[in-house]
Scaffold this motif. Structure first.
Motif, PDB file in Angstrom:
ATOM      1  N   THR A  74       0.709  -1.268  -0.053  1.00 12.53           N
ATOM      2  CA  THR A  74      -0.078   0.214  -0.046  1.00 12.53           C
ATOM      3  C   THR A  74       0.964   1.316   0.147  1.00 12.53           C
ATOM      4  OG1 THR A  74      -1.641  -1.119   1.137  1.00 12.53           O
ATOM      5  CG2 THR A  74      -1.805   1.393   1.164  1.00 12.53           C
ATOM      6  N   CYS A  75       0.722   2.098  -0.763  1.00 12.58           N
ATOM      7  CA  CYS A  75       1.309   3.461  -0.870  1.00 12.58           C
ATOM      8  C   CYS A  75       0.372   4.531  -0.229  1.00 12.58           C
ATOM      9  CB  CYS A  75       1.534   3.937  -2.268  1.00 12.58           C
ATOM     10  SG  CYS A  75       2.420   5.281  -2.534  1.00 12.58           S
ATOM     11  N   LEU A  76       0.856   5.193   0.882  1.00 13.54           N
ATOM     12  CA  LEU A  76       0.284   6.259   1.639  1.00 13.54           C
ATOM     13  C   LEU A  76       0.693   7.712   0.868  1.00 13.54           C
ATOM     14  CD1 LEU A  76       0.796   5.429   5.266  1.00 13.54           C
ATOM     15  CD2 LEU A  76      -1.318   4.885   3.709  1.00 13.54           C
ATOM     16  N   TYR A  77      -0.641   8.579   0.814  1.00 14.60           N
ATOM     17  CA  TYR A  77      -0.411   9.974   0.148  1.00 14.60           C
ATOM     18  C   TYR A  77      -0.859  10.589   1.431  1.00 14.60           C
ATOM     19  CZ  TYR A  77       0.905   8.700  -4.502  1.00 14.60           C
ATOM     20  OH  TYR A  77       1.507   7.981  -5.513  1.00 14.60           O
ATOM     21  N   VAL A  78       0.082  11.381   2.203  1.00 17.06           N
ATOM     22  CA  VAL A  78      -0.276  12.346   3.281  1.00 17.06           C
ATOM     23  C   VAL A  78      -0.447  13.678   2.643  1.00 17.06           C
ATOM     24  CG1 VAL A  78       0.406  12.864   5.547  1.00 17.06           C
ATOM     25  CG2 VAL A  78       1.000  10.634   4.845  1.00 17.06           C
ATOM     26  N   ILE A  79      -1.527  14.005   2.625  1.00 12.89           N
ATOM     27  CA  ILE A  79      -1.816  15.658   2.219  1.00 12.89           C
ATOM     28  C   ILE A  79      -1.922  16.386   3.485  1.00 12.89           C
ATOM     29  CG2 ILE A  79      -3.504  17.067   0.991  1.00 12.89           C
ATOM     30  CD1 ILE A  79      -2.118  14.777  -0.459  1.00 12.89           C
TER      31      ILE A  79
END
Length: 297
Positions: A74-79
């Motif tokens: 899983t790739c996390l994109y933290v905005i």
């Protein structure tokens, strides 16, 4: 006093005499401080920081991080809202240090257009992408079928509740992915800050829970929470105190801050006082009224 005495001096505009007197006073004051301008300026330097955990080197938390980044699909994109970038005791750098660089990407800003962030736009349009944001349209993450052969991407917004809401609703891209929320009864281990309720989680904690569910690996949560536990332990050993949740303080009559005047915020406080939990909020950091510091997971 004659009219002539009341009138301004010839050639001097109204208020000019007063302005001239102020300038003379400033000049005299500058002469009295002339010696101060010659004093050397002492530059304030930041303490050297660790390149991995982003903590000052004297309080580096790398011994508590995994030796090698966790292997996750899983790739996390933290905005991240810009206001979070400069906060003390942030948890996002610890989260990033636990994961491979290509599996945890942090994007700082308020507005994310498709032209400026083409990669993010592609991710948001992918049917397998999820966004962790609670609401009536959100599905519990545990109920979402995760296909092992189809790596997922998850978007998490890092900011106060109002900041997260602003980012979510003012960026059409973030309403494209499937909306999910966490359903968990675990208590936050971020005990050095006051939480709205005991079950409110920091960004690192909710990411740890989400990855554990999606990767179907319970050891992930334990590994990611280890540096947070070390951080809290260190702070407690050096003068910090364990903070009870705001819900606990209200219930026991220990909340000593003024109640908010805003009706919506006041209603939130009343819900807490009645032991009704707000939907998946996360509290963090600075010493401002915590009804303003609510976060989501």
């Amino acid at each position: 006093m004659t009219h002539a005495e009341c009138a301004p001096a010839r050639g001097v505009p109204p208020g000019g005499a007063r302005r001239a007197a102020m300038e003379r006073g400033s000049a005299e004051e500058g002469e009295g401080c002339a010696g101060l301008w010659e004093l050397p300026v002492e530059l304030c330097e930041r303490r050297p920081e660790c390149g991995r955990c982003s903590r000052p080197q004297k309080v580096c938390l790398c011994p508590f991080l995994p030796i090698h980044p966790l292997k996750v699909s899983t790739c996390l994109y933290v905005i991240q809202h810009p206001a979070e970038e400069s906060r003390v005791l942030r948890t996002v750098p610890l989260l990033a240090a636990c994961l491979p660089p290509d599996k945890c990407k942090i994007l700082v800003g308020r507005r994310f257009s498709e032209d400026r962030y083409p990669e993010l736009a592609t991710v948001c349009r992918n049917p397998s992408t999820l966004i962790l944001y609670p609401g009536a349209e959100a599905t519990n993450l545990e109920e979402v079928a995760v296909m092992p052969s189809n790596p997922l991407a998850m978007i998490i917004i890092d900011g106060t509740w109002s900041q997260a809401k602003d980012i979510f609703y003012k960026n059409p891209l973030f309403r494209l992915p499937k909306q999910v929320q966490l359903k968990t009864n675990i208590s936050s281990q971020y005990v050095i800050r006051t939480q709205p309720t005991n079950t409110c989680l920091s960004t690192l904690e909710c990411a740890a829970v989400a990855l554990t569910i999606m990767e179907k690996n319970k050891s992930i949560q334990e590994t990611i929470l280890r540096p947070l536990q070390a951080l809290c332990s260190f702070q407690l050993q050096h003068g910090a105190q364990i903070h009870h949740s705001k819900e606990h303080l209200l219930k026991n009559g220990l909340y000593d801050k003024p109640m908010p005047k805003n009706k919506r915020k006041l209603r939130r406080m009343e819900l807490l006082a009645d032991c009704i939990h707000l939907i998946f909020v996360v509290s963090t950091f600075p010493s401002v009224p915590h009804y303003e510091r609510e976060r989501f997971i």
